[in-house]
Write a protein that holds these residues in place. Structure first.
Motif, PDB file in Angstrom:
ATOM      1  N   SER A  69      17.439  24.780  34.314  1.00  0.00           N
ATOM      2  CA  SER A  69      17.523  23.535  34.381  1.00  0.00           C
ATOM      3  C   SER A  69      16.778  22.864  33.022  1.00  0.00           C
ATOM      4  O   SER A  69      15.578  22.946  33.128  1.00  0.00           O
ATOM      5  CB  SER A  69      16.991  22.734  35.740  1.00  0.00           C
ATOM      6  N   GLU A  71      16.303  19.718  32.507  1.00  0.00           N
ATOM      7  CA  GLU A  71      15.189  18.543  33.222  1.00  0.00           C
ATOM      8  C   GLU A  71      13.957  19.254  33.545  1.00  0.00           C
ATOM      9  O   GLU A  71      12.771  18.730  33.141  1.00  0.00           O
ATOM     10  CB  GLU A  71      15.825  17.866  34.203  1.00  0.00           C
ATOM     11  N   ASN A  72      14.072  20.348  34.160  1.00  0.00           N
ATOM     12  CA  ASN A  72      12.948  20.918  34.610  1.00  0.00           C
ATOM     13  C   ASN A  72      12.127  21.673  33.581  1.00  0.00           C
ATOM     14  O   ASN A  72      10.963  21.475  33.367  1.00  0.00           O
ATOM     15  CB  ASN A  72      13.119  22.176  35.698  1.00  0.00           C
ATOM     16  N   GLN A  75      10.013  19.250  31.517  1.00  0.00           N
ATOM     17  CA  GLN A  75       8.653  18.946  32.455  1.00  0.00           C
ATOM     18  C   GLN A  75       7.843  19.885  32.343  1.00  0.00           C
ATOM     19  O   GLN A  75       6.737  19.717  32.234  1.00  0.00           O
ATOM     20  CB  GLN A  75       9.054  18.429  33.924  1.00  0.00           C
ATOM     21  N   ARG A  78       6.137  19.824  28.782  1.00  0.00           N
ATOM     22  CA  ARG A  78       5.386  18.499  28.705  1.00  0.00           C
ATOM     23  C   ARG A  78       4.150  18.952  29.555  1.00  0.00           C
ATOM     24  O   ARG A  78       3.035  18.560  28.706  1.00  0.00           O
ATOM     25  CB  ARG A  78       6.094  17.314  29.141  1.00  0.00           C
ATOM     26  N   SER A  79       4.215  19.673  30.576  1.00  0.00           N
ATOM     27  CA  SER A  79       2.877  19.620  31.219  1.00  0.00           C
ATOM     28  C   SER A  79       2.182  21.024  30.765  1.00  0.00           C
ATOM     29  O   SER A  79       0.721  20.803  30.768  1.00  0.00           O
ATOM     30  CB  SER A  79       3.171  19.748  32.769  1.00  0.00           C
ATOM     31  N   LEU A  81       1.818  22.011  27.788  1.00  0.00           N
ATOM     32  CA  LEU A  81       1.304  21.579  26.628  1.00  0.00           C
ATOM     33  C   LEU A  81      -0.205  21.134  26.485  1.00  0.00           C
ATOM     34  O   LEU A  81      -0.986  21.055  25.811  1.00  0.00           O
ATOM     35  CB  LEU A  81       1.879  20.530  25.452  1.00  0.00           C
ATOM     36  N   GLN A  82      -0.522  20.474  27.789  1.00  0.00           N
ATOM     37  CA  GLN A  82      -1.912  19.960  27.953  1.00  0.00           C
ATOM     38  C   GLN A  82      -2.589  20.745  28.956  1.00  0.00           C
ATOM     39  O   GLN A  82      -4.071  20.540  29.197  1.00  0.00           O
ATOM     40  CB  GLN A  82      -1.588  18.632  28.955  1.00  0.00           C
ATOM     41  N   LEU A 101       6.693  14.935  21.124  1.00  0.00           N
ATOM     42  CA  LEU A 101       5.519  16.064  21.586  1.00  0.00           C
ATOM     43  C   LEU A 101       4.792  16.195  20.188  1.00  0.00           C
ATOM     44  O   LEU A 101       3.534  16.186  20.920  1.00  0.00           O
ATOM     45  CB  LEU A 101       6.213  17.501  21.409  1.00  0.00           C
ATOM     46  N   SER A 104       1.732  13.555  20.262  1.00  0.00           N
ATOM     47  CA  SER A 104       0.797  13.785  21.564  1.00  0.00           C
ATOM     48  C   SER A 104      -0.482  14.703  20.879  1.00  0.00           C
ATOM     49  O   SER A 104      -1.276  15.049  21.829  1.00  0.00           O
ATOM     50  CB  SER A 104       1.563  14.461  22.603  1.00  0.00           C
ATOM     51  N   ALA A 380      14.277   8.081  25.626  1.00  0.00           N
ATOM     52  CA  ALA A 380      14.540   7.026  26.416  1.00  0.00           C
ATOM     53  C   ALA A 380      15.697   6.130  26.285  1.00  0.00           C
ATOM     54  O   ALA A 380      16.433   5.595  27.102  1.00  0.00           O
ATOM     55  CB  ALA A 380      13.393   6.403  27.072  1.00  0.00           C
TER      56      ALA A 380
ATOM     57  N   GLY B  74       3.587  11.841  30.898  1.00  0.00           N
ATOM     58  CA  GLY B  74       3.726  13.290  31.100  1.00  0.00           C
ATOM     59  C   GLY B  74       3.118  14.018  29.880  1.00  0.00           C
ATOM     60  O   GLY B  74       2.769  15.092  29.750  1.00  0.00           O
ATOM     61  N   LEU B  75       2.672  12.987  28.834  1.00  0.00           N
ATOM     62  CA  LEU B  75       1.773  13.521  27.528  1.00  0.00           C
ATOM     63  C   LEU B  75       0.780  12.965  27.168  1.00  0.00           C
ATOM     64  O   LEU B  75      -0.191  13.470  27.031  1.00  0.00           O
ATOM     65  CB  LEU B  75       2.970  13.316  26.397  1.00  0.00           C
ATOM     66  N   TYR B 281      14.134  10.928  40.611  1.00  0.00           N
ATOM     67  CA  TYR B 281      14.382  12.026  39.699  1.00  0.00           C
ATOM     68  C   TYR B 281      14.903  11.595  38.458  1.00  0.00           C
ATOM     69  O   TYR B 281      14.001  12.304  37.379  1.00  0.00           O
ATOM     70  CB  TYR B 281      15.485  13.043  40.476  1.00  0.00           C
ATOM     71  N   PHE B 285      12.013  12.940  35.987  1.00  0.00           N
ATOM     72  CA  PHE B 285      12.162  14.173  35.312  1.00  0.00           C
ATOM     73  C   PHE B 285      13.324  14.101  33.939  1.00  0.00           C
ATOM     74  O   PHE B 285      13.331  14.935  33.280  1.00  0.00           O
ATOM     75  CB  PHE B 285      12.696  15.336  36.276  1.00  0.00           C
ATOM     76  N   VAL B 286      13.966  12.901  33.930  1.00  0.00           N
ATOM     77  CA  VAL B 286      14.706  12.959  32.831  1.00  0.00           C
ATOM     78  C   VAL B 286      14.287  11.930  31.806  1.00  0.00           C
ATOM     79  O   VAL B 286      14.383  11.961  30.657  1.00  0.00           O
ATOM     80  CB  VAL B 286      16.389  12.060  33.325  1.00  0.00           C
ATOM     81  N   LEU B 287      13.739  10.628  32.170  1.00  0.00           N
ATOM     82  CA  LEU B 287      13.276   9.937  31.256  1.00  0.00           C
ATOM     83  C   LEU B 287      11.756  10.149  31.002  1.00  0.00           C
ATOM     84  O   LEU B 287      11.015   9.478  30.221  1.00  0.00           O
ATOM     85  CB  LEU B 287      13.370   8.371  31.804  1.00  0.00           C
ATOM     86  N   GLU B 289       9.379   9.135  32.742  1.00  0.00           N
ATOM     87  CA  GLU B 289       8.566   7.646  33.117  1.00  0.00           C
ATOM     88  C   GLU B 289       7.879   8.062  34.576  1.00  0.00           C
ATOM     89  O   GLU B 289       8.356   7.818  35.291  1.00  0.00           O
ATOM     90  CB  GLU B 289       9.247   6.369  33.111  1.00  0.00           C
ATOM     91  N   TYR B 290       6.897   8.750  34.318  1.00  0.00           N
ATOM     92  CA  TYR B 290       6.307   9.259  35.809  1.00  0.00           C
ATOM     93  C   TYR B 290       5.752   8.112  36.725  1.00  0.00           C
ATOM     94  O   TYR B 290       5.933   8.050  37.803  1.00  0.00           O
ATOM     95  CB  TYR B 290       4.960  10.254  35.406  1.00  0.00           C
TER      96      TYR B 290
END
Lengths: 422, 320
Positions: A69, A71-72, A75, A78-79, A81-82, A101, A104, A380, B74-75, B281, B285-287, B289-290
């Motif tokens: 996916s 979307e997955n 995420q 993003r996670s 990288l940290q 990215l 950051s 966004a 997320g960053l 969601y 997970f798309v935007l 914006e946690y």
């Protein structure tokens, strides 16, 4: 007895947990293999093939991993990288998505590798902004897809049509196809992101400079060119040129092949699906969409996925070295042969006749190369605006144009402000 | 004919056998020690469950609440923004639509699977219909939400099976763009979800029907009740415990529905068919914006817990 069983179970649990823990510590490949994370299952074989070629040149192969996916996947990256769970290489998107990215601090600077590639003539230096943040390169292009109109040759032949070179011919062809009871164009909002395709195509062929300015936040969605582009789109809808907005995106290749749809606007990366579906250059062709008026400078939308190296990659130096050779023609020939698209290295020959015809058209008209809508503005903003465009596709009435553009501009104001704040 | 309830209730118990006198030695300290040991023993047995719930539910929930008060993307480093995410959320028209859709889903999922499940269970239980009729309704429950969405996608799209069948029978005027306009897309997705979810209601009601004593039904029939009257006055009241469970499951399912919506409409066109779970969601997970997404998650959690608590408090038998 029971106690012994419990102890065994507990020991097994501890072993499993420690196994998981060690897994996260060893996210990189082995000494001679680089782990690569991606979201395209259809690329896995190509990664392995190109990895074998890279191993001969650099000593490092590729161990591909895939998150199905998108979307997955975003995420996960993003996670990671940290943390220390990053892979050695990551597939990502160019433009503002890459900048998201890079700013950051999670990616390795690839200025030296880029400059070496430019010196070798392996990449067009003008494309650097698509892979840069703050004047520094942070990724290497995976391919260079041109956005074109794929068309069904049999329909064109049956109706005596020729490839259009002007907007009037383009619309004339569509009308003839419509009159023959065939849907001229594929368009859907079913996959979410697909709703920007026609907006981007029409606007870029109407006023490429405005398109660039709008993408960079230097023009407004409520300005006249954007309104005019929406009006053209609405007119085409009124003529019944498009498929229903809920047509399955996955059905697109089959609809083109069967002749239920005559033309589809898409990046040349889609070419691999067409050939896998058994289509040859006898069945389909491709052309760059004509400009709306002859006085408009020709343009083509381009797109490139990228490879980047996380700062916390376990084999960071090896990954950087491998990307230094990524655009090497020997590597690229294997790669584009597998993915059936166009290399970012202009020296690499193209075998597929449809792709060859696209590059010939591009070389002939020397169009402005514009970044695809998806990567050309802050994520966004793009994600929100494709929703508004999808709503417009369902009700493509001229009465909805102003309201749609107004919403898009309000979001642009908001998201550009957030982007500038960092 | 039958013994009055009151008489059985006051029937004296048989005398208990005389208990042995407790041992006299070290009585005071041992009682305290035994009580402590018993509590410690209980705690050890409870610990795994408490740890599991704590680690897997309470800690993530606490973290989500904290995250909803930040601007985490997320960053970059999260900044505390107080209730800004909640204020922004409740000011958004899209959130109001998402909330409305969630309510529509709750009502629809409450009415359709429960009523249809009860009806199918009663009809197939009483009429002796072939077992396969029952299976036809129960089997879809074994299909995942994702598969359900794919199947219904084939049927509901504008070029899908339903419109093709309508066209084949000359009923072109009944053809619709089922997934493209609100509230029709929400309604047809509730129907698709009902097709999949009604199976569990049928199974539970069938189990419930088997526990209804035959004597009570026969007594009702002797008193002249039959048909719907017999069902309403004799059978249905005895299905109350099962109904409580079925309704409870339906409420929970309606509030967390995600896969069917995500795959059939992606929450669209635009945002029109999103529910809170889909909004959560998309924002997270798309935007990315946690903070915003976490605020939606907290609102959803509060609604789920409140509705479940009120419902269960109303329905569960009171103690004492």
């Amino acid at each position: 007895m029971i106690r012994r069983k419990s102890l065994v179970a507990a020991a097994a649990a501890v072993l499993m947990i420690s196994a998981c823990a060690s897994g996260s510590e060893t996210s990189g490949g082995s000494d001679d293999t680089l782990s690569l994370n991606g979201d395209r299952a259809d690329f896995v074989e190509a990664y392995e093939a190109v990895g074998a070629e890279l191993q001969e040149i650099t000593g490092y192969g590729i161990d591909p991993r895939n998150v199905p996916s998108t979307e997955n996947y975003q995420q996960v990256i993003r996670s990671s990288l940290q943390s220390n769970s990053a892979t050695d290489l990551v597939k990502w998107w160019s433009g503002y998505r890459l900048q998201d990215l890079a700013r950051s601090g999670g990616l390795v600077n690839l200025d030296a590798e880029w400059e070496a590639a430019v010196d070798n003539g392996w990449v067009n230096p003008d494309t650097a902004p698509s892979f840069s943040y703050d004047g520094h390169v942070y990724a290497m292009p995976m391919y260079k897809s041109y956005w074109v109109i794929f068309y069904n040759k049999k329909i064109y032949d049956d109706l005596g049509l020729s490839v259009p070179t002007t907007w009037d011919e383009f619309i004339g062809n569509a009308q003839a196809i419509k009159d023959a009871g065939i849907t001229p164009f594929f368009a859907t909002q079913e996959a979410g992101w697909t709703s920007f395709i026609w907006f981007g195509e029409i606007l870029s062929k109407l006023d490429p400079q405005f398109y660039t300015d709008l993408m960079n936040g230097e023009a407004s969605y409520t300005d006249e060119p954007a309104r005019q582009a929406m009006q053209i789109w609405a007119d085409m809808y009124a003529k019944g040129f498009f498929t229903s907005p809920d047509t399955a995106w996955d059905d697109e290749p089959a609809l083109l092949k069967s002749g239920e749809v005559a033309m589809v606007p898409m990046g040349t990366w889609r070419n691999a699906i067409f050939t896998e579906n058994g289509m040859t250059d006898d069945d389909y062709g491709a052309f760059v969409m004509p400009t709306i008026t002859p006085d408009v400078a020709p343009s083509v939308i381009i797109e490139s996925g990228v490879f980047a190296v996380p700062e916390k990659a376990p084999n960071k130096d090896a990954a950087v070295e491998a990307l230094g050779e990524w655009l090497n023609p020997d590597v690229q020939e294997v790669w584009v042969d597998e993915i059936n698209d166009i290399s970012a290295n202009p020296e690499v020959p193209i075998e597929n006749p449809v792709l060859t015809s696209v590059t010939e058209q591009v070389q002939q008209s020397e169009p402005l190369e514009l970044e695809r809508y998806w990567e050309a503005s802050p994520p966004a903003l793009v994600e929100g605006n494709v929703k508004d465009l999808a709503t417009f596709m369902v009700q493509p009435s001229p009465d909805n144009i102003d309201a749609t553009l107004q919403k898009m501009q309000e979001r642009a104001d908001e998201e550009w402000a957030k982007w500038e704040q960092g | 004919m039958t013994e009055p309830a009151g008489q059985t209730a006051v029937r004296p118990r048989a005398p208990e056998p005389e208990r042995k006198a407790p041992r006299a030695r070290n009585r005071g300290s041992n009682v305290r020690y035994d009580g402590f040991a018993a509590r410690a023993g209980s705690a050890v047995h409870l610990l795994p469950a408490v740890l599991l719930v704590g680690v897997l539910l309470l800690v993530p929930f606490g973290y989500t609440v904290y995250q909803s008060l930040t601007d985490y993307d997320g960053l970059s480093t999260a900044q505390f923004v107080g209730l800004d995410n909640y204020v922004a959320l409740f000011g958004e028209e899209r959130f109001h639509r998402s909330l409305l859709n969630t309510v529509i889903w709750m009502v629809g999922t409450l009415l359709l699977p429960v009523l249809l499940g009860l009806m199918i269970a009663v009809l197939t239980n009483a009429s002796g219909w072939a077992t396969w009729v029952r299976y036809a309704f129960v089997l879809p429950y074994a299909i995942s939400g994702t598969a359900t969405a794919v199947i219904w996608g084939f049927m509901l799209r504008s070029d899908g099976a339903i419109n093709q069948v309508l066209g084949a029978f000359g009923l072109d005027e009944l053809q619709r763009e089922w997934l493209l306009s609100w509230p029709m897309n929400t309604i047809v997705m509730i129907l698709a979800n009902t097709w999949q979810a009604v199976g569990i209601a049928v199974i539970l009601f069938l189990v419930g029907l088997q526990t209804v004593p035959r004597e009570t039904v026969e007594a009702g029939m002797l008193d002249g009740a039959s048909g719907f009257r017999l069902f309403r006055s004799i059978v249905f009241p005895q299905l109350r415990p099962v109904t409580v469970v079925v309704v409870g499951i339906s409420i929970a399912n309606s509030l967390r529905v995600f896969d069917v919506i995500w795959l059939l409409t992606n929450g669209g066109p635009g945002w029109v068919s999103e529910t809170l779970a889909v909004t959560m969601y998309r924002m997270t997970f798309v935007l990315s914006e946690y903070g915003h997404g976490s605020a939606v998650a907290v609102v959803l959690a509060v609604i789920v817990v409140s509705v479940s608590w009120v419902y269960l408090r109303q329905q569960m038998p009171k103690r004492g």
